[in-house]
Design an enzyme around this catalytic site. Structure first.
Site, PDB file in Angstrom:
ATOM      1  N   LYS A  38      -1.959  -9.374   2.707  1.00  0.00           N
ATOM      2  CA  LYS A  38      -0.966  -8.852   3.701  1.00  0.00           C
ATOM      3  C   LYS A  38      -1.879  -7.933   4.676  1.00  0.00           C
ATOM      4  O   LYS A  38      -2.709  -7.162   4.129  1.00  0.00           O
ATOM      5  CB  LYS A  38       0.063  -8.231   3.558  1.00  0.00           C
ATOM      6  N   GLU A  50      -1.783  -5.406   7.967  1.00  0.00           N
ATOM      7  CA  GLU A  50      -1.078  -5.027   9.373  1.00  0.00           C
ATOM      8  C   GLU A  50      -1.744  -5.137  10.658  1.00  0.00           C
ATOM      9  O   GLU A  50      -2.961  -4.808  10.650  1.00  0.00           O
ATOM     10  CB  GLU A  50      -0.873  -3.442   9.204  1.00  0.00           C
ATOM     11  N   ASP A  52       0.782  -1.066  -0.100  1.00  0.00           N
ATOM     12  CA  ASP A  52      -0.033   0.148  -0.049  1.00  0.00           C
ATOM     13  C   ASP A  52       0.700   1.329   0.035  1.00  0.00           C
ATOM     14  O   ASP A  52       0.304   2.232  -0.040  1.00  0.00           O
ATOM     15  CB  ASP A  52      -0.960   0.113   1.186  1.00  0.00           C
ATOM     16  N   SER A  53       2.189   1.130  -0.101  1.00  0.00           N
ATOM     17  CA  SER A  53       2.986   2.327  -0.279  1.00  0.00           C
ATOM     18  C   SER A  53       2.847   2.750  -1.567  1.00  0.00           C
ATOM     19  O   SER A  53       3.132   3.988  -2.058  1.00  0.00           O
ATOM     20  CB  SER A  53       4.631   1.751  -0.355  1.00  0.00           C
ATOM     21  N   GLU A  57       8.489  -4.917  10.766  1.00  0.00           N
ATOM     22  CA  GLU A  57       8.944  -3.684  10.204  1.00  0.00           C
ATOM     23  C   GLU A  57       9.846  -2.967  11.344  1.00  0.00           C
ATOM     24  O   GLU A  57       9.108  -2.468  12.333  1.00  0.00           O
ATOM     25  CB  GLU A  57       8.087  -2.923   9.448  1.00  0.00           C
ATOM     26  N   ASP A  82      -1.430  -5.654  -0.269  1.00  0.00           N
ATOM     27  CA  ASP A  82      -1.621  -5.447   0.876  1.00  0.00           C
ATOM     28  C   ASP A  82      -3.198  -4.970   1.116  1.00  0.00           C
ATOM     29  O   ASP A  82      -3.994  -4.804  -0.026  1.00  0.00           O
ATOM     30  CB  ASP A  82      -1.280  -4.160   1.139  1.00  0.00           C
TER      31      ASP A  82
HETATM   32  N1  LIG Z   1       8.963   4.888  -0.177  1.00  0.00           N
HETATM   33  C1  LIG Z   1       8.652   4.230   0.692  1.00  0.00           C
HETATM   34  N2  LIG Z   1       9.350   3.425   1.427  1.00  0.00           N
HETATM   35  C2  LIG Z   1       8.819   2.608   2.409  1.00  0.00           C
HETATM   36  O1  LIG Z   1       9.582   1.699   3.024  1.00  0.00           O
HETATM   37  C3  LIG Z   1       7.409   2.889   2.735  1.00  0.00           C
HETATM   38  C4  LIG Z   1       7.113   3.618   2.080  1.00  0.00           C
HETATM   39  N3  LIG Z   1       7.363   4.550   1.161  1.00  0.00           N
HETATM   40  N4  LIG Z   1       5.509   4.161   2.485  1.00  0.00           N
HETATM   41  C5  LIG Z   1       4.929   3.163   3.338  1.00  0.00           C
HETATM   42  C6  LIG Z   1       5.707   2.659   4.496  1.00  0.00           C
HETATM   43  C7  LIG Z   1       6.310   3.940   5.332  1.00  0.00           C
HETATM   44  N5  LIG Z   1       7.479   3.374   5.855  1.00  0.00           N
HETATM   45  C8  LIG Z   1       8.420   4.092   6.412  1.00  0.00           C
HETATM   46  C9  LIG Z   1       8.095   5.395   6.702  1.00  0.00           C
HETATM   47  C10 LIG Z   1       9.133   6.164   7.349  1.00  0.00           C
HETATM   48  C11 LIG Z   1      10.086   5.452   8.335  1.00  0.00           C
HETATM   49  C12 LIG Z   1      11.145   6.187   9.089  1.00  0.00           C
HETATM   50  O2  LIG Z   1      11.339   7.165   8.762  1.00  0.00           O
HETATM   51  N6  LIG Z   1      11.681   5.572  10.142  1.00  0.00           N
HETATM   52  C13 LIG Z   1      12.650   6.274  11.153  1.00  0.00           C
HETATM   53  C14 LIG Z   1      12.634   5.560  12.374  1.00  0.00           C
HETATM   54  C15 LIG Z   1      13.391   6.626  13.379  1.00  0.00           C
HETATM   55  C16 LIG Z   1      13.468   6.040  14.625  1.00  0.00           C
HETATM   56  O3  LIG Z   1      12.236   5.608  15.248  1.00  0.00           O
HETATM   57  O4  LIG Z   1      14.261   5.977  15.203  1.00  0.00           O
HETATM   58  C17 LIG Z   1      14.104   6.174  10.321  1.00  0.00           C
HETATM   59  O5  LIG Z   1      14.772   7.321  10.511  1.00  0.00           O
HETATM   60  O6  LIG Z   1      14.453   5.237   9.772  1.00  0.00           O
HETATM   61  C18 LIG Z   1      10.000   4.211   8.311  1.00  0.00           C
HETATM   62  C19 LIG Z   1       9.169   3.086   7.364  1.00  0.00           C
HETATM   63  C20 LIG Z   1       7.793   2.002   5.164  1.00  0.00           C
HETATM   64  N7  LIG Z   1       6.836   2.204   3.880  1.00  0.00           N
HETATM   65  C1  LIG Z   2       7.131  -1.848   2.725  1.00  0.00           C
HETATM   66  C2  LIG Z   2       6.500  -3.233   2.600  1.00  0.00           C
HETATM   67  C3  LIG Z   2       6.658  -4.024   3.614  1.00  0.00           C
HETATM   68  C4  LIG Z   2       4.901  -2.514   2.460  1.00  0.00           C
HETATM   69  O1  LIG Z   2       4.161  -2.998   3.326  1.00  0.00           O
HETATM   70  C5  LIG Z   2       4.473  -1.666   1.605  1.00  0.00           C
HETATM   71  O2  LIG Z   2       5.155  -1.711   0.399  1.00  0.00           O
HETATM   72  O3  LIG Z   2       3.591  -0.871   1.645  1.00  0.00           O
END
Ligand SMILES: Nc1nc(=O)c2c([nH]1)NC[C@@H]1CN(c3ccc(C(=O)N[C@@H](CCC(=O)O)C(=O)O)cc3)CN21
Ligand SMILES: CC(C)C(=O)C(=O)O
Length: 347
Positions: free
Chosen positions: A174, A176, A105-106, A243, A144
Site C-alpha cells: 500500500k 499513500e 505503518d501505524s 481516509e 504499507d
Molecule cells: N492508533 C492509530 N490509529 C489510526 O487510525 C492511525 C494511527 N494510529 N497512526 C497513523 C495514522 C494517523 N491517523 C490519524 C491521526 C489523527 C487523526 C485525527 O485526529 N483527525 C481529526 C480530524 C479533525 C478535523 O480535521 O476535523 C479528528 O478529530 O478525527 C486522523 C487520523 C490514522 N492512523
Molecule cells: C489506518 C490504516 C489505513 C493505515 O494506513 C495504517 O494503519 O497505517
C-alpha cells in the site's frame, strides 16, 4: 504458498488422527453398554485440534484479488484490520470475516512508540511483516510502504516493494499518494505486485499538511480526490484506502470507481472499512480520532490482569505449591540431601 501446503497437509493428518481416536471411542462405549447403540463419537478437543498456528482452523479459503472484486460486485462489505506481529496476525485470522490484514505503518506509533509514521524504516516494516505472515491464514496480506521507500524513484519503489514480497512474504503493498504516484503504481503493477492506494488524509504527509485534517472539504480538494482516485485506478491499483473525508465524498468516490474503496473515517458507504487493531480493541491510550469505535476495552482487562499478578507475587499467593509447582520423589530428595551433607553443605 508454503504455509498453505503445510496447513493442508496438517489438516489431513488431523482428520486421520480424529478418525483413529473415533474408532477407539466406539469400541470402548460398545463394551460398556452392550445393548445400547453407541452415541455419535465426539473426538475430545485436544491440542491436536489446533493447527500449526496454535488456534483452531478457520473455514475460509485464501482471499485473493478476485475474491475482493466479486465481493465488490455483490456489494459485500470488505473488512480490513491492521496487525503488527504474530499474535495480532493470529487475532485478525481468528474470524473468517476478516478479508485483508494490513501491516500498517501505524506500527510506528502503536508498537514502536514513535511520534509519527514518517520515522518508520523499511527494515522495521520487514521485520514486523515477517511475524505477521507467520500468523496469517486466509486474509490477503498487505504491507504499507514506509515513508521514503517509494518517493525517490519508481525503480527504488520497485526494489523496495520486492523486498517486502521476498523477505516479508506479503502479497501486496500500500502506498499513500494521489495522481503524482500513479507512474510508480503502474511500475509495481506491471512487475506483478498488487498495489493498494491510499488517498484523502495521508498521515505520512502530516508535517507538510500541518496536522491530521479531514480532506476533501472544499470543491477543489474534493475534485482533486476524485482525480487522484481515477488516476490510481487507471494505474492498476486493485483497491484504495480513503481516509478522513466527508461521508458524501466517501460514497461518491466509491460510486465513481470500479475498484473497491476501503474507508477509514470516510463514512458508511465505502466498499469496506479498516481500523487500527489497537483502536478497535481499546488497547491504544493515545489520540482517538473521531472515526474510531472501540469494540472492546482490552486495556482495562489487560492492566487489571497485570496488577493481579503483581499483587499475588507480593502477597505470596502465587504460585500455589500444590497445583503450580513440580514434585520430586522423596527418596531421591533424601539421597540428594545426604550427598549434600557429605560435601559439607545441606540442612
Ligand atoms: N492508533 C492509530 N490509529 C489510526 O487510525 C492511525 C494511527 N494510529 N497512526 C497513523 C495514522 C494517523 N491517523 C490519524 C491521526 C489523527 C487523526 C485525527 O485526529 N483527525 C481529526 C480530524 C479533525 C478535523 O480535521 O476535523 C479528528 O478529530 O478525527 C486522523 C487520523 C490514522 N492512523
Ligand atoms: C489506518 C490504516 C489505513 C493505515 O494506513 C495504517 O494503519 O497505517
Amino acid at each position: 504458498m508454503l504455509l498453505h501446503c503445510a496447513s493442508g497437509r496438517h489438516t489431513t493428518m488431523l482428520a486421520a488422527a480424529a478418525a483413529r481416536s473415533a474408532t477407539r471411542t466406539v469400541t470402548v462405549s460398545t463394551r460398556r453398554h452392550m445393548s445400547v447403540r453407541p452415541e455419535e463419537p465426539k473426538p475430545k478437543p485436544s491440542s491436536a485440534d489446533t493447527n500449526a498456528l496454535n488456534q483452531p482452523p478457520v473455514p475460509r479459503k485464501k482471499v485473493t484479488l478476485s475474491t475482493l472484486s466479486s465481493m465488490n460486485a455483490k456489494k459485500t462489505p470488505i473488512t480490513m484490520i491492521t496487525a503488527y506481529d504474530y499474535p495480532t496476525a493470529l487475532a485478525c485470522s481468528s474470524t473468517p470475516l476478516t478479508d485483508i490484514t494490513l501491516i500498517g505503518d501505524s506500527l510506528a506509533q502503536v508498537c514502536l512508540g514513535l511520534p509519527s509514521t514518517t520515522q518508520l524504516t523499511l527494515d522495521e516494516m520487514i521485520h514486523h511483516s515477517r511475524a505477521v505472515t507467520r500468523g496469517t491464514t486466509h486474509p490477503l496480506l498487505v504491507a504499507d510502504m514506509p515513508f521514503g521507500s517509494y518517493q525517490v524513484s519508481s525503480e527504488r519503489a520497485l526494489l523496495n516493494a520486492l523486498r517486502l514480497i521476498k523477505e516479508a512474504h506479503v502479497e501486496a503493498v500500500k502506498l499513500e499518494g494521489g495522481a503524482e504516484i500513479a507512474p510508480t503504481v503502474r511500475r509495481l503493477v506491471d512487475a506483478g505486485i498488487p498495489v493498494m492506494a491510499h488517498i484523502g488524509l495521508q498521515p505520512q504527509k502530516h508535517t507538510s499538511l500541518s496536522g491530521y485534517k479531514v480532506q476533501g472539504r472544499s470543491v477543489e480538494s474534493a475534485r482533486r480526490l476524485i482525480h487522484d482516485a481515477l488516476a490510481l485506478q487507471e494505474a492498476g491499483a486493485f483497491s484504495t484506502v480513503v481516509e478522513a473525508v466527508p461521508r458524501e465524498l466517501g460514497k461518491y468516490v466509491t460510486e465513481q470507481l470500479k475498484i473497491p474503496t476501503i474507508g477509514i473515517g470516510a463514512g458508511p458507504w465505502t466498499s469496506g472499512q479498516v481500523l487500527v487493531l489497537n483502536d478497535l480493541l481499546g488497547t491504544w491510550s493515545g489520540h482517538k480520532a473521531k472515526f474510531v469505535r472501540r469494540f472492546a476495552n482490552l486495556k482495562d482487562v489487560r492492566d487489571a490482569g497485570i496488577h493481579k499478578y503483581a499483587e499475588a507475587v507480593r502477597d505470596q499467593s502465587f504460585p500455589d505449591p500444590e497445583t503450580e509447582s513440580y514434585t520430586i520423589d522423596p527418596r531421591v530428595w533424601e539421597r540428594f540431601l545426604e550427598a549434600e551433607q557429605k560435601d559439607g553443605r545441606g540442612i
